[in-house]
Motif scaffolding. Structure first.
Motif, PDB file in Angstrom:
ATOM      1  N   LEU A 201       0.826  -1.210   0.000  1.00 23.91           N
ATOM      2  CA  LEU A 201       0.000   0.000   0.000  1.00 23.91           C
ATOM      3  C   LEU A 201       0.859   1.259   0.000  1.00 23.91           C
ATOM      4  CD1 LEU A 201      -2.734  -1.154   2.535  1.00 23.91           C
ATOM      5  CD2 LEU A 201      -3.082  -0.683   0.097  1.00 23.91           C
ATOM      6  N   SER A 202       1.992   1.215   0.697  1.00 22.76           N
ATOM      7  CA  SER A 202       2.894   2.366   0.720  1.00 22.76           C
ATOM      8  C   SER A 202       3.489   2.626  -0.661  1.00 22.76           C
ATOM      9  CB  SER A 202       4.009   2.122   1.746  1.00 22.76           C
ATOM     10  OG  SER A 202       4.873   3.227   1.822  1.00 22.76           O
ATOM     11  N   GLY A 203       3.861   1.560  -1.373  1.00 26.52           N
ATOM     12  CA  GLY A 203       4.372   1.720  -2.739  1.00 26.52           C
ATOM     13  C   GLY A 203       3.321   2.296  -3.667  1.00 26.52           C
ATOM     14  N   TYR A 204       2.110   1.806  -3.529  1.00 29.74           N
ATOM     15  CA  TYR A 204       0.980   2.350  -4.296  1.00 29.74           C
ATOM     16  C   TYR A 204       0.835   3.850  -4.050  1.00 29.74           C
ATOM     17  CZ  TYR A 204      -4.036   3.544  -4.786  1.00 29.74           C
ATOM     18  OH  TYR A 204      -5.242   4.163  -5.067  1.00 29.74           O
ATOM     19  N   ALA A 205       0.833   4.241  -2.770  1.00 24.62           N
ATOM     20  CA  ALA A 205       0.613   5.639  -2.412  1.00 24.62           C
ATOM     21  C   ALA A 205       1.746   6.539  -2.867  1.00 24.62           C
ATOM     22  CB  ALA A 205       0.424   5.756  -0.907  1.00 24.62           C
ATOM     23  N   HIS A 259       3.382   6.363 -13.725  1.00 23.98           N
ATOM     24  CA  HIS A 259       3.244   6.271 -12.268  1.00 23.98           C
ATOM     25  C   HIS A 259       1.916   5.623 -11.866  1.00 23.98           C
ATOM     26  CE1 HIS A 259       6.920   8.091 -10.854  1.00 23.98           C
ATOM     27  NE2 HIS A 259       6.778   9.086 -11.712  1.00 23.98           N
ATOM     28  N   ILE A 260       0.877   5.860 -12.627  1.00 26.81           N
ATOM     29  CA  ILE A 260      -0.391   5.182 -12.349  1.00 26.81           C
ATOM     30  C   ILE A 260      -0.236   3.678 -12.534  1.00 26.81           C
ATOM     31  CG2 ILE A 260      -2.767   4.845 -13.146  1.00 26.81           C
ATOM     32  CD1 ILE A 260      -2.396   7.377 -11.505  1.00 26.81           C
ATOM     33  N   GLN A 261       0.455   3.284 -13.598  1.00 22.63           N
ATOM     34  CA  GLN A 261       0.677   1.860 -13.851  1.00 22.63           C
ATOM     35  C   GLN A 261       1.518   1.231 -12.745  1.00 22.63           C
ATOM     36  OE1 GLN A 261      -0.961   0.375 -16.326  1.00 22.63           O
ATOM     37  NE2 GLN A 261      -0.242  -1.581 -15.497  1.00 22.63           N
ATOM     38  N   ARG A 262       2.519   1.964 -12.283  1.00 25.49           N
ATOM     39  CA  ARG A 262       3.375   1.429 -11.217  1.00 25.49           C
ATOM     40  C   ARG A 262       2.611   1.353  -9.896  1.00 25.49           C
ATOM     41  NH1 ARG A 262       9.250   4.211 -11.583  1.00 25.49           N
ATOM     42  NH2 ARG A 262       9.709   2.568 -10.065  1.00 25.49           N
ATOM     43  N   ALA A 263       1.746   2.335  -9.652  1.00 23.33           N
ATOM     44  CA  ALA A 263       0.903   2.287  -8.449  1.00 23.33           C
ATOM     45  C   ALA A 263       0.013   1.053  -8.461  1.00 23.33           C
ATOM     46  CB  ALA A 263       0.056   3.550  -8.362  1.00 23.33           C
ATOM     47  N   LYS A 264      -0.594   0.788  -9.604  1.00 19.38           N
ATOM     48  CA  LYS A 264      -1.477  -0.376  -9.723  1.00 19.38           C
ATOM     49  C   LYS A 264      -0.679  -1.684  -9.648  1.00 19.38           C
ATOM     50  CE  LYS A 264      -5.011   0.109 -12.636  1.00 19.38           C
ATOM     51  NZ  LYS A 264      -5.787   0.482 -13.841  1.00 19.38           N
ATOM     52  N   GLU A 279      -9.552   1.916  -8.919  1.00 16.81           N
ATOM     53  CA  GLU A 279     -10.437   2.888  -9.561  1.00 16.81           C
ATOM     54  C   GLU A 279      -9.986   4.315  -9.267  1.00 16.81           C
ATOM     55  OE1 GLU A 279     -14.608   2.299  -8.871  1.00 16.81           O
ATOM     56  OE2 GLU A 279     -14.407   0.131  -8.931  1.00 16.81           O
ATOM     57  N   LEU A 280      -9.522   4.560  -8.053  1.00 19.88           N
ATOM     58  CA  LEU A 280      -9.031   5.896  -7.703  1.00 19.88           C
ATOM     59  C   LEU A 280      -7.780   6.249  -8.514  1.00 19.88           C
ATOM     60  CD1 LEU A 280      -9.536   5.947  -3.834  1.00 19.88           C
ATOM     61  CD2 LEU A 280     -10.653   7.438  -5.498  1.00 19.88           C
ATOM     62  N   ALA A 281      -6.932   5.274  -8.746  1.00 18.29           N
ATOM     63  CA  ALA A 281      -5.755   5.508  -9.587  1.00 18.29           C
ATOM     64  C   ALA A 281      -6.173   5.889 -11.000  1.00 18.29           C
ATOM     65  CB  ALA A 281      -4.870   4.264  -9.610  1.00 18.29           C
ATOM     66  N   ASP A 282      -7.157   5.181 -11.540  1.00 13.53           N
ATOM     67  CA  ASP A 282      -7.655   5.513 -12.876  1.00 13.53           C
ATOM     68  C   ASP A 282      -8.290   6.905 -12.904  1.00 13.53           C
ATOM     69  OD1 ASP A 282      -6.836   3.131 -14.041  1.00 13.53           O
ATOM     70  OD2 ASP A 282      -8.706   2.095 -13.558  1.00 13.53           O
ATOM     71  N   TYR A 283      -8.950   7.269 -11.829  1.00 14.07           N
ATOM     72  CA  TYR A 283      -9.544   8.611 -11.741  1.00 14.07           C
ATOM     73  C   TYR A 283      -8.457   9.679 -11.862  1.00 14.07           C
ATOM     74  CZ  TYR A 283     -11.093  12.887  -9.452  1.00 14.07           C
ATOM     75  OH  TYR A 283     -11.329  14.213  -9.160  1.00 14.07           O
ATOM     76  N   LEU A 284      -7.343   9.487 -11.168  1.00  9.00           N
ATOM     77  CA  LEU A 284      -6.263  10.472 -11.226  1.00  9.00           C
ATOM     78  C   LEU A 284      -5.643  10.543 -12.612  1.00  9.00           C
ATOM     79  CD1 LEU A 284      -4.350  10.137  -7.823  1.00  9.00           C
ATOM     80  CD2 LEU A 284      -6.190  11.697  -8.462  1.00  9.00           C
ATOM     81  N   LEU A 285      -5.670   9.446 -13.326  1.00  6.69           N
ATOM     82  CA  LEU A 285      -5.129   9.439 -14.692  1.00  6.69           C
ATOM     83  C   LEU A 285      -5.970  10.298 -15.632  1.00  6.69           C
ATOM     84  CD1 LEU A 285      -3.104   8.259 -16.746  1.00  6.69           C
ATOM     85  CD2 LEU A 285      -4.664   6.327 -17.030  1.00  6.69           C
ATOM     86  N   HIS A 286      -7.272  10.354 -15.397  1.00  7.97           N
ATOM     87  CA  HIS A 286      -8.167  11.004 -16.341  1.00  7.97           C
ATOM     88  C   HIS A 286      -8.829  12.281 -15.805  1.00  7.97           C
ATOM     89  CE1 HIS A 286      -7.750   7.538 -18.930  1.00  7.97           C
ATOM     90  NE2 HIS A 286      -8.136   6.731 -17.956  1.00  7.97           N
ATOM     91  N   ARG A 287      -8.473  12.727 -14.617  1.00  3.73           N
ATOM     92  CA  ARG A 287      -9.181  13.868 -14.021  1.00  3.73           C
ATOM     93  C   ARG A 287      -8.991  15.158 -14.821  1.00  3.73           C
ATOM     94  NH1 ARG A 287      -6.170  17.111  -9.868  1.00  3.73           N
ATOM     95  NH2 ARG A 287      -3.977  16.507  -9.999  1.00  3.73           N
ATOM     96  N   THR A 288      -9.983  16.040 -14.699  1.00  2.00           N
ATOM     97  CA  THR A 288      -9.960  17.314 -15.421  1.00  2.00           C
ATOM     98  C   THR A 288      -9.948  18.528 -14.495  1.00  2.00           C
ATOM     99  OG1 THR A 288     -12.373  17.290 -15.598  1.00  2.00           O
ATOM    100  CG2 THR A 288     -11.126  16.332 -17.433  1.00  2.00           C
TER     101      THR A 288
END
Length: 289
Positions: A201-205, A259-264, A279-288
């Motif tokens: 979880l720490s690596g993800y964050a 970084h999103i891919q590495r988090a996942k 899903e939250l990681a994907d949200y950060l990838l596409h946020r506006t």
């Protein structure tokens, strides 16, 4: 994302309760509540709740910590906007705190939110004393001179200088990343996660925090001013080092996706993939915004 919307609504309902009940001078209270309730994504509290859910713990056990974390985030924004710092007049489409309440009261509002945060954690009767002590220690490190405050100073010192990618990542791991990492690690502590679970979880964050900052840098150049609620291009005006200035917009987008891919990848390692955190990681990838 329904989960994020529901948890955002929950935290915003609970955020002002402590301040409304506390004995605080009226102008100071108004100033604190004004910025605390000025909107925002509430990504940090949502991350805390989502990590608790992922670990099978009741999300309610993290509510006080989530409120405290959002208070610290809000204090940092009030102080960031001050004339001595970024001198911004808009935040989330509204006049910044010092524009409405004056520089002195805005400074005190930030100070008040910072100290209230630790009071709220210390008074949480859902957690053991050992857990609360651990949370206070971790939050102080994440928010203080070893974390966010130190990163802000690094950022100021780097103006009008050229940073390498590694140096820029070091700044942002402290300035932004520490307070993105804290809710995930706080949830692991509250839930009694195993050492291996906490490591994953720490690596993800860690990668999520870097992705969040890269997204901010991209939006500052390529975002919609109405969606952002503030003028775009402020980093350029303030001569900030950004991922866009270093890598171009397209290069920054590639780095964000990396970084999103590495988090996942860390989620997969901990067998947490496919859930809310993914899903939250994907949200950060596409946020506006």
């Amino acid at each position: 994302m329904d989960y994020m919307a529901s948890r955002k609504a929950w935290i915003e309902k609970e955020l002002p309760v402590f301040l409304q009940r506390a004995s605080i001078p009226s102008k100071l209270k108004d100033s604190m509540v004004y910025s605390l309730m000025a909107g925002g994504k509430r990504i940090r509290p949502v991350l805390l709740f989502a990590t608790l859910d992922t670990l099978g713990e009741k999300e309610e056990k993290g509510l006080a910590t989530a409120i405290a974390l959002e208070m610290i985030h809000t204090y940092s924004l009030i102080h960031d906007d001050l004339p001595a710092m970024d001198n911004d007049e808009l935040r989330r489409g509204k006049p910044t705190n010092h524009v409405v309440f004056g520089e002195a009261t805005a400074t005190l509002a930030g100070d008040g939110l910072l100290t209230c945060a630790f009071q709220i954690i210390a008074a949480d009767d859902q957690l053991s004393d050992a857990c609360k002590s651990g949370l206070v220690l971790r939050l102080a490190r994440a928010a203080g001179p070893e974390g966010m405050v130190g990163g802000q100073e690094d950022d100021l010192e780097a103006e009008d200088k050229f940073l390498s990618l590694e140096e820029l990542m070091s700044v942002h791991r402290r300035k932004t990343g520490k307070l993105i990492k804290f809710p995930v690690e706080a949830a692991a502590l509250i839930a009694g996660a195993s050492e291996q679970e906490e490591k994953s979880l720490s690596g993800y964050a860690d990668h999520l925090g870097l992705a969040f900052q890269i997204g901010d840098d991209i939006l500052d150049i390529a975002g919609n001013e109405k969606d952002l609620g503030k003028p775009i291009g402020s980093d350029l005006v303030n001569h900030k080092n950004t991922y866009v200035s270093l890598l171009t917009v397209n290069g920054a987008r590639e780095k964000l996706a990396e970084h999103i891919q590495r988090a996942k990848g860390f989620l997969s390692e901990g067998k947490f993939d496919g859930g809310i955190l993914s899903e939250l990681a994907d949200y950060l990838l596409h946020r506006t915004s």
